[in-house]
Scaffold this motif. Structure first.
Motif, PDB file in Angstrom:
ATOM      1  N   ALA A  45      -5.634  -5.196  -4.747  1.00 39.48           N
ATOM      2  CA  ALA A  45      -6.374  -6.270  -5.410  1.00 39.48           C
ATOM      3  C   ALA A  45      -5.486  -7.032  -6.397  1.00 39.48           C
ATOM      4  O   ALA A  45      -5.789  -8.159  -6.768  1.00 39.48           O
ATOM      5  CB  ALA A  45      -7.591  -5.702  -6.132  1.00 39.48           C
ATOM      6  N   GLU A  46      -4.390  -6.410  -6.812  1.00 39.81           N
ATOM      7  CA  GLU A  46      -3.500  -7.035  -7.791  1.00 39.81           C
ATOM      8  C   GLU A  46      -2.230  -7.604  -7.170  1.00 39.81           C
ATOM      9  O   GLU A  46      -1.343  -8.064  -7.891  1.00 39.81           O
ATOM     10  CB  GLU A  46      -3.139  -6.021  -8.875  1.00 39.81           C
ATOM     11  CG  GLU A  46      -4.346  -5.581  -9.688  1.00 39.81           C
ATOM     12  CD  GLU A  46      -3.982  -4.587 -10.768  1.00 39.81           C
ATOM     13  OE1 GLU A  46      -2.793  -4.347 -11.010  1.00 39.81           O
ATOM     14  OE2 GLU A  46      -4.920  -4.039 -11.369  1.00 39.81           O
ATOM     15  N   VAL A  47      -2.117  -7.552  -5.851  1.00 44.21           N
ATOM     16  CA  VAL A  47      -0.930  -8.093  -5.190  1.00 44.21           C
ATOM     17  C   VAL A  47      -1.069  -9.609  -5.124  1.00 44.21           C
ATOM     18  O   VAL A  47      -1.966 -10.138  -4.484  1.00 44.21           O
ATOM     19  CB  VAL A  47      -0.740  -7.501  -3.777  1.00 44.21           C
ATOM     20  CG1 VAL A  47       0.413  -8.169  -3.054  1.00 44.21           C
ATOM     21  CG2 VAL A  47      -0.492  -6.001  -3.871  1.00 44.21           C
ATOM     22  N   THR A  48      -0.197 -10.301  -5.839  1.00 40.99           N
ATOM     23  CA  THR A  48      -0.224 -11.763  -5.889  1.00 40.99           C
ATOM     24  C   THR A  48       0.719 -12.336  -4.842  1.00 40.99           C
ATOM     25  O   THR A  48       1.470 -11.606  -4.187  1.00 40.99           O
ATOM     26  CB  THR A  48       0.235 -12.266  -7.266  1.00 40.99           C
ATOM     27  OG1 THR A  48       1.615 -11.899  -7.447  1.00 40.99           O
ATOM     28  CG2 THR A  48      -0.601 -11.678  -8.391  1.00 40.99           C
TER      29      THR A  48
ATOM     30  N   PHE B  37       0.902   0.120  -4.683  1.00 41.34           N
ATOM     31  CA  PHE B  37       0.351  -1.030  -5.390  1.00 41.34           C
ATOM     32  C   PHE B  37      -1.162  -1.074  -5.196  1.00 41.34           C
ATOM     33  O   PHE B  37      -1.682  -0.725  -4.145  1.00 41.34           O
ATOM     34  CB  PHE B  37       0.933  -2.340  -4.842  1.00 41.34           C
ATOM     35  CG  PHE B  37       2.351  -2.590  -5.247  1.00 41.34           C
ATOM     36  CD1 PHE B  37       2.649  -3.285  -6.396  1.00 41.34           C
ATOM     37  CD2 PHE B  37       3.394  -2.132  -4.457  1.00 41.34           C
ATOM     38  CE1 PHE B  37       3.957  -3.520  -6.762  1.00 41.34           C
ATOM     39  CE2 PHE B  37       4.701  -2.366  -4.813  1.00 41.34           C
ATOM     40  CZ  PHE B  37       4.990  -3.064  -5.967  1.00 41.34           C
ATOM     41  N   ASP B  38      -1.879  -1.550  -6.216  1.00 43.06           N
ATOM     42  CA  ASP B  38      -3.304  -1.842  -6.089  1.00 43.06           C
ATOM     43  C   ASP B  38      -3.394  -3.158  -5.328  1.00 43.06           C
ATOM     44  O   ASP B  38      -2.981  -4.196  -5.825  1.00 43.06           O
ATOM     45  CB  ASP B  38      -3.931  -1.972  -7.473  1.00 43.06           C
ATOM     46  CG  ASP B  38      -5.410  -2.310  -7.423  1.00 43.06           C
ATOM     47  OD1 ASP B  38      -5.956  -2.568  -6.334  1.00 43.06           O
ATOM     48  OD2 ASP B  38      -6.023  -2.329  -8.508  1.00 43.06           O
TER      49      ASP B  38
ATOM     50  N   THR C 259       4.212 -11.309  -5.822  1.00 47.07           N
ATOM     51  CA  THR C 259       4.464  -9.898  -5.535  1.00 47.07           C
ATOM     52  C   THR C 259       4.696  -9.696  -4.044  1.00 47.07           C
ATOM     53  O   THR C 259       5.649  -9.026  -3.633  1.00 47.07           O
ATOM     54  CB  THR C 259       3.276  -9.024  -5.983  1.00 47.07           C
ATOM     55  OG1 THR C 259       2.999  -9.263  -7.352  1.00 47.07           O
ATOM     56  CG2 THR C 259       3.563  -7.550  -5.777  1.00 47.07           C
ATOM     57  N   SER C 260       3.824 -10.293  -3.223  1.00 43.30           N
ATOM     58  CA  SER C 260       3.963 -10.123  -1.779  1.00 43.30           C
ATOM     59  C   SER C 260       5.255 -10.756  -1.274  1.00 43.30           C
ATOM     60  O   SER C 260       5.920 -10.222  -0.391  1.00 43.30           O
ATOM     61  CB  SER C 260       2.753 -10.679  -1.034  1.00 43.30           C
ATOM     62  OG  SER C 260       2.608 -12.060  -1.246  1.00 43.30           O
TER      63      SER C 260
ATOM     64  N   LYS D 162       0.835  -1.203   0.000  1.00 45.85           N
ATOM     65  CA  LYS D 162       0.000   0.000   0.000  1.00 45.85           C
ATOM     66  C   LYS D 162       0.869   1.252   0.000  1.00 45.85           C
ATOM     67  O   LYS D 162       0.624   2.186  -0.764  1.00 45.85           O
ATOM     68  CB  LYS D 162      -0.922  -0.013   1.213  1.00 45.85           C
ATOM     69  CG  LYS D 162      -1.938   1.094   1.220  1.00 45.85           C
ATOM     70  CD  LYS D 162      -2.890   0.946   2.396  1.00 45.85           C
ATOM     71  CE  LYS D 162      -3.914   2.060   2.411  1.00 45.85           C
ATOM     72  NZ  LYS D 162      -4.841   1.933   3.532  1.00 45.85           N
TER      73      LYS D 162
END
Length: 57
Positions: free
Chosen positions: A14-17, A11-12, A20-21, A7
């Motif tokens: 809802a798009e954090v996979t 990053f959006d 990505t995390s 955040k």
């Protein structure tokens, strides 16, 4: 912690996979002084060549 960093980084959420995390978490550990060898063990890589960037194309 990872979602907070995402955040803060704009990053959006809802798009954090998962990947990505994971990358955000690893980067956070390294920026806070964790040594690379320890981080590799924690995430399950046995060498610098076992991650996706270390693999030959």
């Amino acid at each position: 912690m990872v979602m907070q960093r995402a955040k803060e980084g704009g990053f959006d959420l809802a798009e954090v996979t998962y990947h990505t995390s994971r990358a955000i978490g690893i980067t956070t550990f390294l920026k806070n002084g964790a040594d690379l060898e320890t981080v590799q063990r924690v995430v399950g890589h046995t060498s610098a060549n076992s991650g996706p960037r270390g693999q030959a194309s």
